[in-house]
Design a protein around this motif. Structure first.
Motif, PDB file in Angstrom:
ATOM      1  N   LEU A 188       5.429   4.835   2.308  1.00  0.00           N
ATOM      2  CA  LEU A 188       5.145   6.217   2.358  1.00  0.00           C
ATOM      3  C   LEU A 188       6.230   7.310   1.718  1.00  0.00           C
ATOM      4  O   LEU A 188       7.392   7.022   1.434  1.00  0.00           O
ATOM      5  N   SER A 189       5.446   8.200   1.136  1.00  0.00           N
ATOM      6  CA  SER A 189       6.118   9.275   0.651  1.00  0.00           C
ATOM      7  C   SER A 189       6.430  10.310   1.667  1.00  0.00           C
ATOM      8  O   SER A 189       5.826  10.029   2.933  1.00  0.00           O
ATOM      9  N   ALA A 190       7.300  11.578   1.314  1.00  0.00           N
ATOM     10  CA  ALA A 190       7.462  12.560   2.391  1.00  0.00           C
ATOM     11  C   ALA A 190       5.994  13.419   2.521  1.00  0.00           C
ATOM     12  O   ALA A 190       5.254  13.197   1.655  1.00  0.00           O
TER      13      ALA A 190
ATOM     14  N   ARG B 191      14.079   9.646  -8.738  1.00  0.00           N
ATOM     15  CA  ARG B 191      13.526  10.648  -9.348  1.00  0.00           C
ATOM     16  C   ARG B 191      12.084  11.055  -8.634  1.00  0.00           C
ATOM     17  O   ARG B 191      11.483  10.277  -8.102  1.00  0.00           O
ATOM     18  N   ARG B 192      11.650  12.349  -9.195  1.00  0.00           N
ATOM     19  CA  ARG B 192      10.481  12.836  -8.428  1.00  0.00           C
ATOM     20  C   ARG B 192       9.334  12.231  -8.500  1.00  0.00           C
ATOM     21  O   ARG B 192       9.094  11.524  -9.656  1.00  0.00           O
ATOM     22  N   GLY B 193       8.460  12.055  -7.717  1.00  0.00           N
ATOM     23  CA  GLY B 193       7.202  10.991  -7.584  1.00  0.00           C
ATOM     24  C   GLY B 193       7.793   9.843  -7.614  1.00  0.00           C
ATOM     25  O   GLY B 193       6.785   8.997  -7.698  1.00  0.00           O
ATOM     26  N   GLY B 194       8.684   8.990  -7.134  1.00  0.00           N
ATOM     27  CA  GLY B 194       9.466   7.806  -7.247  1.00  0.00           C
ATOM     28  C   GLY B 194       8.829   7.008  -6.153  1.00  0.00           C
ATOM     29  O   GLY B 194       8.915   5.616  -6.429  1.00  0.00           O
TER      30      GLY B 194
ATOM     31  N   LEU C 251       0.809  -1.233   0.004  1.00  0.00           N
ATOM     32  CA  LEU C 251       0.079   0.025  -0.183  1.00  0.00           C
ATOM     33  C   LEU C 251       0.867   1.221  -0.047  1.00  0.00           C
ATOM     34  O   LEU C 251       1.566   1.470   1.122  1.00  0.00           O
ATOM     35  N   LYS C 252       0.706   2.026  -1.052  1.00  0.00           N
ATOM     36  CA  LYS C 252       1.658   3.341  -0.930  1.00  0.00           C
ATOM     37  C   LYS C 252       0.608   4.554  -0.957  1.00  0.00           C
ATOM     38  O   LYS C 252      -0.387   4.702  -1.560  1.00  0.00           O
ATOM     39  N   PHE C 253       1.255   5.365   0.069  1.00  0.00           N
ATOM     40  CA  PHE C 253       0.626   6.552   0.407  1.00  0.00           C
ATOM     41  C   PHE C 253       1.495   7.623  -0.120  1.00  0.00           C
ATOM     42  O   PHE C 253       2.426   7.819   0.208  1.00  0.00           O
TER      43      PHE C 253
ATOM     44  N   GLY D 161      13.094  13.388   3.813  1.00  0.00           N
ATOM     45  CA  GLY D 161      11.586  13.478   3.888  1.00  0.00           C
ATOM     46  C   GLY D 161      10.877  12.188   4.307  1.00  0.00           C
ATOM     47  O   GLY D 161      10.010  12.066   5.104  1.00  0.00           O
ATOM     48  N   GLU D 162      11.240  11.077   3.237  1.00  0.00           N
ATOM     49  CA  GLU D 162      10.698  10.119   3.584  1.00  0.00           C
ATOM     50  C   GLU D 162      11.103   9.157   4.906  1.00  0.00           C
ATOM     51  O   GLU D 162      10.245   8.450   5.437  1.00  0.00           O
ATOM     52  N   LEU D 163      12.296   9.517   5.206  1.00  0.00           N
ATOM     53  CA  LEU D 163      12.909   8.818   6.386  1.00  0.00           C
ATOM     54  C   LEU D 163      12.029   9.544   7.652  1.00  0.00           C
ATOM     55  O   LEU D 163      11.778   8.792   8.779  1.00  0.00           O
TER      56      LEU D 163
ATOM     57  N   THR E  29       7.365  18.626   1.351  1.00  0.00           N
ATOM     58  CA  THR E  29       8.732  18.403   2.036  1.00  0.00           C
ATOM     59  C   THR E  29      10.003  17.951   1.234  1.00  0.00           C
ATOM     60  O   THR E  29      10.751  18.817   0.997  1.00  0.00           O
ATOM     61  N   THR E  30       9.412  17.304  -0.088  1.00  0.00           N
ATOM     62  CA  THR E  30      10.488  17.118  -1.107  1.00  0.00           C
ATOM     63  C   THR E  30      10.872  18.269  -1.595  1.00  0.00           C
ATOM     64  O   THR E  30      12.061  18.646  -1.998  1.00  0.00           O
ATOM     65  N   ASN E  31       9.932  19.203  -1.913  1.00  0.00           N
ATOM     66  CA  ASN E  31      10.133  20.516  -2.910  1.00  0.00           C
ATOM     67  C   ASN E  31      11.096  21.503  -1.759  1.00  0.00           C
ATOM     68  O   ASN E  31      11.892  22.248  -2.429  1.00  0.00           O
TER      69      ASN E  31
END
Ligand SMILES: Nc1ncnc2c1ncn2[C@@H]1O[C@H](COP(=O)(O)OP(=O)(O)O)[C@@H](O)[C@H]1O
Ligand SMILES: N[C@@H](CC(=O)OP(=O)(O)O)C(=O)O
Length: 437
Positions: free
Chosen positions: A34-36, A194-197, A4-6, A118-120, A40-42
Motif C-alpha cells: 500500500l501507498s499512503a 523517491r516519490r511514487g516509489g 498487489l499494489k494499491f 504515511g505508508e506505516l 498524505t505524502t505531500n
C-alpha cells in the motif's frame, strides 16, 4: 504468490480502504503493497520542509490539520468501539511522533522518518480493518526487508532472502500487507525509493521472490497511449513489452514509477496495470511477449529537464573528450537522459539539478557552456527499428510548427525523443496524438 499494489487514490478514504476486499482475495496467497492515503505524502513533505526551515509553528499547524483528516477517516472505517479506539491510538502515536521530531536537531534524516509515516499509517489501518471484520492478515514491516545500498540501488537478493524468511514464518496465512515506498539505506536509516516509489517496491518484491505476477492497481484502466491529463480521447494499451513500458515510465507516463519496470524485466515477472474503480477492465499487461511490431504505441512527456550545450573546438577529431565530460556527471552522481553530438559540440540533458552549478563550473574547462532550463522531453514509443520507415518523418511532421531543441533517434529501437521548451509541451502532445493515432 501475487503482489498487489494499491496507490494513494486506491486507499484515498475509508470506503476505498474497505473496498480493497472486493479485489484482494484473502484465501489466495497474496502480498498487498500500500501507498499512503492520497495527499498524505505531500503533506508530510510540507511538514518536513517547515521543520527544516525552523518554522515549527507552521509545521505543528499542518500536523493538526492532517491529523483531523485521519480522525474523520477512522470514524468511517471502524464500526466497533474497540476498532475505533485502536485507530485513534494509532493516529495519536504517529502524529505525536511526527511532532516530537521537530526540534533544533531536525536534519534530513528526521525528514525521511516523517515521510515514512504515511505508508506505516495506511497499512496498519487496513490491517486493523481486516482484524475488525475477522479476516486474517499479516502485517510485514517493509523496514525489515526493503534495503538500498550506498548508491541508492535496491539490494534485490537481500530483499528476497529476508522477505522469504519472513513469509516462511506464516505457512498458514495467505494475506500479507506491507508498505510501499519506504526502505532502509546502507546506514540502516529510514529512507525511501523517491516519490511514487510504491510501484517500485511492488516490482522489487515481485522480482526478489519470483512472484507469479505484479499488479499495480490505480485510478485508470491501464497505460494510455498519451497523457490523459493533457490530451482528450487517449486509449488504454492492452499489451506492452518491458522495454516499451520502461521507456514510457521513464519519460513521464506517471502511472508507473520510472524504475519499476527494470526489476520485473530482469526476473521476467509480468506486471499488470489495473483500475480499482473498474476492476473488470482489462488494463495493460507488461510482459516479455507484449511488444508489437510495426506500430507506434504511445507518447509521454517528462518535464523539469535542463539542457546543457557544450561547444568546444577541442572536440574536433579528438578521442576521449566525451569520456571526460561524462566523468564529471558521474562524479556528481547525475544521470544524463538525452545526448546529441556534432563535430564540435555536445548537448545533453539532466533532470537532477542538485549539483548543476558545480557540474557547469567543471564542464566550462572544456569549452563554452550554454544552459536551457524548463525543457520537456517528449518521447514517442513504438517500433522504430531500422527495418521500419516513415515513422520518424511522421513524428517530426506532426511538430514541424514547433521549435525543437534536440532530437534523439536510433539510441533504442523503441523510442524517438524530442526536447522542446516546456511552453510547447501541450501543443506537441496534442499534435502528435492527432497525427499518430
Ligand atoms: N500514459 C498514461 N497512462 C495512464 N495514466 C497516466 C498516463 N500518464 C499520466 N497518467 C496519470 O497517472 C495517474 C495514475 O498514477 P498515480 O497518480 O501515480 O496513481 P497512484 O496514486 O494510484 O499511484 C492517472 O490518474 C493518470 O492521470
Ligand atoms: N506515497 C508515496 C509513494 C507512492 O508511490 O504513492 P502513489 O502510489 O500514490 O503514487 C508518494 O506519494 O510519493
Amino acid at each position: 504468490m501475487k503482489i498487489l499494489k494499491f496507490g494513494g487514490t486506491s486507499v484515498g478514504g475509508a470506503q476505498r480502504i474497505k473496498g480493497l476486499l472486493d479485489i484482494v482475495n484473502p484465501t489466495e496467497r497474496q502480498l498487498v503493497v500500500l501507498s499512503a492515503v492520497a495527499g498524505t505524502t505531500n503533506a508530510l513533505v510540507e511538514i518536513g520542509h517547515a521543520f527544516l526551515a525552523g518554522k515549527t509553528e507552521e509545521a505543528l499547524n499542518l500536523i493538526k490539520l492532517h491529523k483531523n483528516k485521519y480522525e474523520e477517516l477512522i470514524k468511517e472505517l471502524f464500526s466497533t468501539d474497540q476498532g475505533l479506539e485502536k485507530g485513534k491510538n494509532l493516529i495519536d502515536y504517529h502524529f505525536n511522533y511526527i511532532a516530537s521530531l521537530g526540534n533544533e536537531m531536525f536534519t534530513p534524516v528526521e525528514e525521511k522518518i516523517i515521510l515514512a509515516q504515511g505508508e506505516l499509517l495506511s497499512t496498519t489501518l487496513f490491517h486493523f480493518h481486516l482484524e475488525e471484520i475477522d479476516v486474517p492478515s499479516v502485517l510485514l514491516p517493509a523496514l525489515d526487508f526493503m534495503k538500498i545500498d550506498e548508491d541508492n540501488e535496491p539490494m534485490v537478493p537481500y530483499i528476497g532472502e529476508k522477505l522469504s524468511a519472513l513469509l516462511a514464518e506464516y505457512p498458514d496465512n495467505s494475506l500479507f500487507i506491507t508498505q510501499g515506498y519506504i526502505c532502509r539505506n546502507s546506514f540502516g536509516e529510514i529512507d525511501n525509493l523517491r516519490r511514487g516509489g510504491s510501484d517500485y517496491t511492488a516490482s522489487l518484491i515481485g522480482a526478489a521472490i519470483q512472484a507469479e505476477e505484479v499488479q499495480i492497481w490505480t485510478d485508470i484502466d491501464g497505460m494510455h497511449n498519451n497523457d490523459p491529463r493533457v490530451v482528450k480521447g487517449t486509449q488504454p494499451i492492452a499489451n506492452l513489452s518491458f522495454d516499451e513500458a520502461a521507456e514510457l515510465a521513464y519519460f513521464g507516463a506517471k502511472i508507473l514509477h520510472p524504475q519499476s519496470v527494470f526489476p520485473a524485466q530482469r526476473y521476467n515477472v509480468p506486471v499488470r496495470l489495473l483500475n480499482t474503480m473498474d476492476p473488470q477492465a482489462a488494463g495493460t499487461l507488461i510482459s516479455k511477449e507484449g511488444g508489437s511490431k510495426g506500430q507506434i504505441r504511445a507518447i509521454a512527456a517528462k518535464d523539469g529537464i535542463t539542457a546543457i550545450h557544450i561547444h568546444s573546438s577541442r572536440m574536433l577529431l579528438a578521442y576521449g573528450f566525451l569520456r571526460k565530460i561524462f566523468e564529471i556527471f558521474e562524479r556528481y552522481k547525475t544521470p544524463i537522459d538525452m545526448i546529441t553530438t556534432s563535430e564540435v559540440a555536445v548537448s545533453l540533458t539532466v533532470d537532477d539539478t542538485r549539483n548543476l552549478e558545480d557540474i557547469i563550473k567543471e564542464v566550462e574547462d572544456f569549452g563554452s557552456v550554454h544552459v536551457d532550463y524548463n525543457q520537456t522531453i517528449v518521447c514517442v514509443v513504438g517500433d522504430f527499428s531500422a527495418n521500419t520507415h516513415g515513422y520518424a518523418a511522421k513524428v517530426l511532421d506532426a511538430i514541424k510548427h514547433l521549435p525543437l531543441r534536440m532530437i534523439s533517434y536510433g539510441g533504442s529501437d523503441y523510442n524517438v525523443s524530442i526536447l522542446l521548451d516546456n511552453s510547447h509541451k501541450t501543443e506537441a502532445l496534442r499534435s502528435l496524438h492527432n497525427r499518430l493515432f
